[in-house]
Design a protein around this motif. Structure first.
Motif, PDB file in Angstrom:
ATOM      1  N   TYR A 174     -21.959 -18.335  50.996  1.00 25.44           N
ATOM      2  CA  TYR A 174     -21.684 -19.774  50.723  1.00 25.44           C
ATOM      3  C   TYR A 174     -22.061 -20.541  52.073  1.00 25.44           C
ATOM      4  N   SER A 175     -22.368 -21.770  51.649  1.00 30.67           N
ATOM      5  CA  SER A 175     -22.952 -22.640  52.860  1.00 30.67           C
ATOM      6  C   SER A 175     -22.547 -24.187  52.617  1.00 30.67           C
ATOM      7  N   SER A 176     -22.353 -24.793  53.708  1.00 31.87           N
ATOM      8  CA  SER A 176     -21.962 -26.295  53.542  1.00 31.87           C
ATOM      9  C   SER A 176     -23.158 -26.843  52.945  1.00 31.87           C
ATOM     10  N   TRP A 188     -22.684 -14.483  58.585  1.00 32.81           N
ATOM     11  CA  TRP A 188     -23.652 -15.761  58.307  1.00 32.81           C
ATOM     12  C   TRP A 188     -24.965 -14.915  57.781  1.00 32.81           C
ATOM     13  N   ILE A 189     -25.820 -15.801  57.179  1.00 32.66           N
ATOM     14  CA  ILE A 189     -26.948 -15.376  56.454  1.00 32.66           C
ATOM     15  C   ILE A 189     -27.831 -14.585  57.703  1.00 32.66           C
ATOM     16  N   THR A 190     -27.624 -15.150  58.912  1.00 32.16           N
ATOM     17  CA  THR A 190     -28.687 -14.517  59.625  1.00 32.16           C
ATOM     18  C   THR A 190     -28.229 -12.769  59.894  1.00 32.16           C
ATOM     19  N   VAL A 232     -32.321 -18.707  67.034  1.00 27.45           N
ATOM     20  CA  VAL A 232     -32.255 -19.045  65.707  1.00 27.45           C
ATOM     21  C   VAL A 232     -31.076 -19.858  65.524  1.00 27.45           C
ATOM     22  N   GLY A 233     -31.136 -20.872  64.649  1.00 27.10           N
ATOM     23  CA  GLY A 233     -29.978 -21.701  64.053  1.00 27.10           C
ATOM     24  C   GLY A 233     -30.040 -23.187  64.538  1.00 27.10           C
ATOM     25  N   GLU A 234     -30.764 -23.634  65.638  1.00 25.07           N
ATOM     26  CA  GLU A 234     -30.986 -25.122  65.912  1.00 25.07           C
ATOM     27  C   GLU A 234     -32.025 -24.900  67.068  1.00 25.07           C
ATOM     28  N   PRO A 235     -32.458 -26.463  67.458  1.00 25.60           N
ATOM     29  CA  PRO A 235     -33.576 -26.342  68.284  1.00 25.60           C
ATOM     30  C   PRO A 235     -33.118 -26.251  69.667  1.00 25.60           C
ATOM     31  N   ILE A 236     -34.070 -25.431  70.429  1.00 28.84           N
ATOM     32  CA  ILE A 236     -33.662 -24.815  71.820  1.00 28.84           C
ATOM     33  C   ILE A 236     -34.524 -25.871  72.694  1.00 28.84           C
ATOM     34  N   CYS A 274     -39.506 -15.468  69.994  1.00 30.97           N
ATOM     35  CA  CYS A 274     -39.750 -16.060  68.853  1.00 30.97           C
ATOM     36  C   CYS A 274     -38.741 -17.193  68.371  1.00 30.97           C
ATOM     37  N   ASP A 275     -38.987 -18.171  68.223  1.00 31.24           N
ATOM     38  CA  ASP A 275     -37.884 -19.294  67.873  1.00 31.24           C
ATOM     39  C   ASP A 275     -38.132 -19.541  66.193  1.00 31.24           C
ATOM     40  N   THR A 276     -37.042 -18.917  65.512  1.00 32.04           N
ATOM     41  CA  THR A 276     -37.308 -18.912  64.015  1.00 32.04           C
ATOM     42  C   THR A 276     -36.551 -19.971  63.342  1.00 32.04           C
ATOM     43  N   TRP A 277     -37.269 -20.797  62.629  1.00 26.20           N
ATOM     44  CA  TRP A 277     -36.609 -21.663  61.614  1.00 26.20           C
ATOM     45  C   TRP A 277     -36.479 -21.137  60.366  1.00 26.20           C
ATOM     46  N   THR A 334     -30.007 -20.735  55.254  1.00 25.98           N
ATOM     47  CA  THR A 334     -29.152 -19.789  54.218  1.00 25.98           C
ATOM     48  C   THR A 334     -29.908 -19.649  53.005  1.00 25.98           C
ATOM     49  N   GLU A 335     -30.355 -20.793  52.441  1.00 27.86           N
ATOM     50  CA  GLU A 335     -31.036 -20.951  51.286  1.00 27.86           C
ATOM     51  C   GLU A 335     -32.291 -19.981  51.012  1.00 27.86           C
ATOM     52  N   ASN A 336     -32.972 -19.765  52.306  1.00 33.62           N
ATOM     53  CA  ASN A 336     -34.351 -19.336  52.577  1.00 33.62           C
ATOM     54  C   ASN A 336     -34.535 -17.785  52.580  1.00 33.62           C
ATOM     55  N   GLY A 391     -34.059 -30.536  53.758  1.00 28.62           N
ATOM     56  CA  GLY A 391     -32.985 -31.314  54.291  1.00 28.62           C
ATOM     57  C   GLY A 391     -33.309 -31.456  55.964  1.00 28.62           C
ATOM     58  N   ASP A 392     -34.296 -30.879  56.316  1.00 31.50           N
ATOM     59  CA  ASP A 392     -34.610 -31.035  57.924  1.00 31.50           C
ATOM     60  C   ASP A 392     -35.420 -32.323  58.026  1.00 31.50           C
ATOM     61  N   GLY A 393     -35.358 -32.993  59.373  1.00 32.30           N
ATOM     62  CA  GLY A 393     -36.502 -33.594  59.794  1.00 32.30           C
ATOM     63  C   GLY A 393     -37.423 -32.810  60.607  1.00 32.30           C
ATOM     64  N   GLY A 451     -33.764 -31.780  62.983  1.00 30.44           N
ATOM     65  CA  GLY A 451     -32.359 -31.637  62.785  1.00 30.44           C
ATOM     66  C   GLY A 451     -32.206 -32.171  61.396  1.00 30.44           C
ATOM     67  N   ARG A 452     -31.074 -32.060  60.940  1.00 33.94           N
ATOM     68  CA  ARG A 452     -30.725 -32.443  59.412  1.00 33.94           C
ATOM     69  C   ARG A 452     -30.651 -34.073  59.118  1.00 33.94           C
ATOM     70  N   ILE A 453     -31.401 -34.185  57.876  1.00 35.38           N
ATOM     71  CA  ILE A 453     -31.289 -35.547  57.492  1.00 35.38           C
ATOM     72  C   ILE A 453     -30.169 -36.070  56.548  1.00 35.38           C
ATOM     73  N   GLY A 457     -25.198 -23.728  65.680  1.00 36.13           N
ATOM     74  CA  GLY A 457     -26.224 -22.940  64.877  1.00 36.13           C
ATOM     75  C   GLY A 457     -25.273 -22.855  63.680  1.00 36.13           C
ATOM     76  N   HIS A 458     -24.241 -23.372  63.236  1.00 34.28           N
ATOM     77  CA  HIS A 458     -23.729 -22.987  61.998  1.00 34.28           C
ATOM     78  C   HIS A 458     -23.346 -24.522  61.193  1.00 34.28           C
ATOM     79  N   ARG A 459     -23.603 -24.264  60.305  1.00 33.74           N
ATOM     80  CA  ARG A 459     -23.726 -25.459  59.201  1.00 33.74           C
ATOM     81  C   ARG A 459     -22.207 -26.043  58.940  1.00 33.74           C
ATOM     82  N   LEU A 460     -21.997 -27.129  59.243  1.00 30.39           N
ATOM     83  CA  LEU A 460     -20.690 -27.831  58.821  1.00 30.39           C
ATOM     84  C   LEU A 460     -21.045 -28.960  57.874  1.00 30.39           C
TER      85      LEU A 460
HETATM   86  C1  WT7 Z   1     -30.402 -25.352  59.561  1.00 28.77           C
HETATM   87  C2  WT7 Z   1     -29.814 -24.192  58.731  1.00 28.77           C
HETATM   88  C3  WT7 Z   1     -30.653 -19.306  58.825  1.00 28.77           C
HETATM   89  C4  WT7 Z   1     -30.347 -19.654  60.368  1.00 28.77           C
HETATM   90  C5  WT7 Z   1     -29.038 -19.902  60.717  1.00 28.77           C
HETATM   91  C6  WT7 Z   1     -28.641 -21.208  60.432  1.00 28.77           C
HETATM   92  C7  WT7 Z   1     -30.898 -25.651  61.497  1.00 28.77           C
HETATM   93  C8  WT7 Z   1     -32.009 -23.332  61.849  1.00 28.77           C
HETATM   94  C9  WT7 Z   1     -33.441 -23.616  63.458  1.00 28.77           C
HETATM   95  C10 WT7 Z   1     -34.459 -23.606  64.606  1.00 28.77           C
HETATM   96  C11 WT7 Z   1     -34.240 -25.870  64.617  1.00 28.77           C
HETATM   97  C12 WT7 Z   1     -32.955 -24.702  63.247  1.00 28.77           C
HETATM   98  C13 WT7 Z   1     -31.779 -26.530  60.671  1.00 28.77           C
HETATM   99  C14 WT7 Z   1     -31.332 -25.721  59.269  1.00 28.77           C
HETATM  100  N1  WT7 Z   1     -32.174 -24.624  62.169  1.00 28.77           N
HETATM  101  N2  WT7 Z   1     -33.191 -22.764  62.596  1.00 28.77           N
HETATM  102  N3  WT7 Z   1     -35.001 -22.512  64.771  1.00 28.77           N
HETATM  103  N4  WT7 Z   1     -34.664 -24.619  65.062  1.00 28.77           N
HETATM  104  N5  WT7 Z   1     -33.451 -26.008  63.801  1.00 28.77           N
HETATM  105  O1  WT7 Z   1     -28.492 -21.333  58.992  1.00 28.77           O
HETATM  106  O2  WT7 Z   1     -26.247 -22.402  58.408  1.00 28.77           O
HETATM  107  O3  WT7 Z   1     -28.159 -22.545  56.678  1.00 28.77           O
HETATM  108  O4  WT7 Z   1     -28.484 -23.893  58.864  1.00 28.77           O
HETATM  109  O5  WT7 Z   1     -30.122 -24.896  60.933  1.00 28.77           O
HETATM  110  O6  WT7 Z   1     -31.402 -27.792  60.620  1.00 28.77           O
HETATM  111  O7  WT7 Z   1     -31.370 -26.824  58.152  1.00 28.77           O
HETATM  112  P1  WT7 Z   1     -27.925 -22.558  58.072  1.00 28.77           P
END
Ligand code: WT7
Length: 680
Positions: free
Chosen positions: A286-288, A332-334, A408-412, A432-435, A438-440, A533-535, A548-550, A558-561
């Motif tokens: 489940y994800s927000s 989490w999916i990670t 992973v999870g947010e921009p660094i 590795c900065d991995t983008w 959850t859906e992917n 859904g990301d810019g 970040g999210r649009i 790094g967790h979606r709310l």
């Molecule tokens: C959102 C997804 C599956 C990873 C854990 C979070 C942001 C994720 C990056 C990154 C910048 C990132 C995006 C994305 N995000 N990785 N490397 N650099 N932003 O999973 O809870 O499904 O969140 O996390 O905004 O849409 P999630």
């Protein structure tokens, strides 16, 4: 894009343009390159569009199939893609059984208790095989579960979690693990949505030095599920210390059973792995989203497992002889993809750490790494920033040595990246900065660590077989490498993408495809770009910078709310008439939610009591991670003439930015009042 959203995206872009200039690049250390799994530059061509979708056979071939697939990709029910059609396999067999021949006595998982006096527990592949079989026997024979049934797990970071997941997978039972930190109510809602008749949980676990009662959440979850119309027959409880019940919450007779007790009946049992269709769902996560209701992201067996195996091998560079530690939570999916399924599919040794990284002190991660000989380390920018703040010079003096590190999870931010590289990696490790999302299912953007230079602050190029496009708001594709911000989409399907949202096909189509679909009748994948859904913007070198999210989603640590979820929680407080949630920049967590509430006319409630009640409601309904950074009780919300709350005005105030032109608001004067109240 709505006005609020565009404003937010522009603010992000401007902000990043100021602080994040084009960065110096770093080459991977030769010592890394020499041993890397993927050193062949030909991979780019192998996975280019001319070879799609057949290129993904390379990942599918990393798995053991019970029956070979006949077709790589079936698009006839677009956008409900089918991968590796006709193939059969079992995910558990791929992660456990097939490694017994070569790695029977090698550690599959190493559990590290938060309590430092408790030595690490290594589970060999043989022992994992035994435990998973016994648990599968229990699920099948005691619970009567079979392929296609759903089971909700609400487990913390102990070995019981991967054992339970793999036991489900062995039977084809769809597991739905709810992050342990979520509240009982959140768990209950997910039980109901997935239609689970069983909840698998535990009595207690360690977090920041406390043995936390977890069982109490099970009672709330079951009550919540029942209220929503879903009965739970049994609650299965793992004991943190087998033989001893560590929770003050009483067991419910007839409903609650101790898993490790019942397991004794199944000692030595073996359960043949059920050969599942490649398209059979493996799990829900489940994800927000942008509405109040979390979405059950439904992942398939074959495509998902192939994609996480492939990316674990080429991006994480996992070899069987590595000790790999992803410091995320399996909830989490990670954790699903890169603690359990990906690493185990490759016969790795994967570390499961129970507790807080900074407990009892900030050297703890490096003691764990030294003791276990961890050489691949995976964490979030939030953890990097928190460790830096707690002791910027400490990691360099500790004994960890990594060949590879991930975020992973947010921009660094580039300066946090450089600190990670210098201090934690000691200049020896590739990063590795991995983008991805959850859906992917797995990574979408990252450098291939032996082939691509690292650029701090950029997630890197798209991975092999992933063809991104950035659209502007009018649906026009921006030129590649233009450095202009827009909506990041992926033009093609890939094996790791979710099948659908559990029970809600329409929401799947609407959320990810509706906006940029070129022809809703088409069965050609080229007409169905996936909207992330990301810019983002793409630099001339093909590296993507994620902005970040649009949408109405906040990324906290790094967790979606979902802002709507928090708003609905705040609205449950008696006296609250309106609630608006905004994202506020935070030095450590990236973003944190601030909540604005206004009270019903004539309400005599004490604002301090409202603040407490809103905090409590967020924790109770969602979980501790949703606790607002601040709650503001304001006299009124800034509104458009049509009555829409202007969240961007509130966001500007909370972030100390210019609120812009507010003269068109219905109640412009309230803006100054709010600003004085919030900024002092
Ligand atoms: C959102 C997804 C599956 C990873 C854990 C979070 C942001 C994720 C990056 C990154 C910048 C990132 C995006 C994305 N995000 N990785 N490397 N650099 N932003 O999973 O809870 O499904 O969140 O996390 O905004 O849409 P999630």
């Amino acid at each position: 894009m709505t006005d609020d959203v565009r404003d937010e995206a522009e603010a992000n872009e401007a902000q990043i343009a100021v602080y994040w200039r084009e960065e110096q690049i770093f080459q991977p250390p030769q010592s890394f390159v020499a041993q890397a799994n993927m050193r062949d530059p030909g991979i780019r061509e192998r996975f280019d569009e001319a070879h799609f979708p057949d290129c993904f056979r390379e990942y599918a071939d990393m798995l053991t199939w019970s029956r070979p697939y006949e077709q790589v990709l079936d698009t006839s029910h677009a956008p409900f893609w089918k991968w590796f059609v006709g193939g059969k396999l079992n995910a558990c067999e791929n992660c456990v059984d097939r490694h017994l021949a070569n790695y029977r006595n090698k550690a599959a998982l190493i559990f590290v208790s938060e309590v430092e006096d408790e030595p690490p527990v290594a589970l060999t592949y043989q022992e994992l095989y035994v435990r998973v079989n016994e648990m599968a026997a229990l699920l099948r024979d005691y619970c009567g579960l079979k392929a296609g049934d759903r089971v909700t797990l609400h487990l913390p970071m102990t070995l019981d979690l991967p054992i339970t997941m793999l036991a489900c997978a062995r039977l084809g039972v769809i597991h739905s693990q709810v992050f342990g930190g979520f509240s009982g109510k959140s768990c209950g809602q997910r039980i109901q949505d997935s239609g689970s008749r069983y909840l698998i949980t535990c009595d207690a676990y360690w977090r920041s030095g406390q043995l936390i009662d977890h069982k109490e959440k099970a009672d709330i979850a079951v009550a919540q599920a029942r209220e929503l119309g879903q009965a739970v027959d049994k609650v299965l409880i793992w004991q943190r210390y087998p033989g001893k019940y560590s929770s003050p919450t009483a067991l419910v007779a007839g409903r609650d059973v101790i898993v490790n007790e019942v397991l004794k009946r199944y000692r030595g049992e073996r359960v043949a792995p059920v050969a599942m269709d490649a398209e059979a769902p493996l799990f829900l996560m489940y994800s927000s989203g942008t509405t109040g209701k979390p979405k059950g992201c439904q992942h398939r067996t074959g495509g998902y497992l192939a994609y996480v195996a492939g990316t674990s091998k080429y991006v994480q560079d996992i070899h069987p002889e590595d000790t790999y530690w992803c410091m995320a939570d399996i909830g989490w999916i990670t954790g699903h993809s890169y603690i359990v399924y990906g690493p185990l599919a490759l016969a790795a040794t994967s570390v499961v750490y129970e507790g807080t990284p900074t407990y009892p002190d900030v050297r703890r991660p490096w003691r764990v790494a030294e003791r276990l000989g961890v050489n691949i380390f995976h964490t979030s920018p939030t953890a990097v920033r928190a460790l830096r703040r707690a002791g910027p010079d400490i990691p360099a003096t500790c004994a960890q040595h990594f060949k590879h590190m991930t975020t992973v999870g947010e921009p660094i931010e580039p300066n946090a990246w450089r600190w990670y590289f210098d201090q934690i990696g000691k200049g020896e490790a590739v990063i590795c900065d991995t983008w991805w999302q959850t859906e992917n299912g797995g990574f979408l953007c990252s450098t291939l660590p032996a082939l691509d230079a690292m650029k701090p602050g950029s997630a890197g190029p798209a991975l092999p077989g992933i063809y991104p496009v950035i659209y502007d708001d009018d649906g026009k594709a921006l030129p590649r490498g233009s450095n202009i911000a827009g909506n990041l989409c992926i033009r093609n399907p890939w094996p790791g993408i979710i099948q659908t949202i559990w029970g809600d096909d329409q929401r799947f189509v609407d959320t990810y495809f509706k906006r940029y679909c070129k022809n809703p009748k088409s069965t050609d994948w080229r007409d169905w770009p996936y909207m992330s859904g990301d810019g983002a913007m793409e630099a001339a070198d093909g590296y993507f910078r994620i902005l970040g999210r649009i949408d109405d989603v906040i990324n906290v640590s790094g967790h979606r709310l979902g802002t709507k979820e928090i708003e609905s929680a705040a609205m449950t407080v008696p006296g609250v008439a309106e609630a608006a949630v905004v994202a506020v920049a935070d030095e450590v967590k990236g973003k944190v939610p601030e909540v604005y509430v206004s009270l019903a006319a004539g309400s005599k409630a004490d604002p301090a009591a409202i603040v407490d009640a809103v905090n409590a409601a967020c924790e109770d309904i969602i979980g501790k991670i949703a606790r607002p950074a601040r709650v503001h009780v304001v006299p009124d919300m800034p509104k458009t003439r049509s009555g829409k709350i202007m969240r961007r005005v509130l966001a500007a105030i909370s972030n100390h930015r210019d609120v812009g032109d507010v003269t068109t608001l219905a109640n412009a004067s309230v803006v100054d009042d709010i600003r004085r109240q919030v900024q002092g």
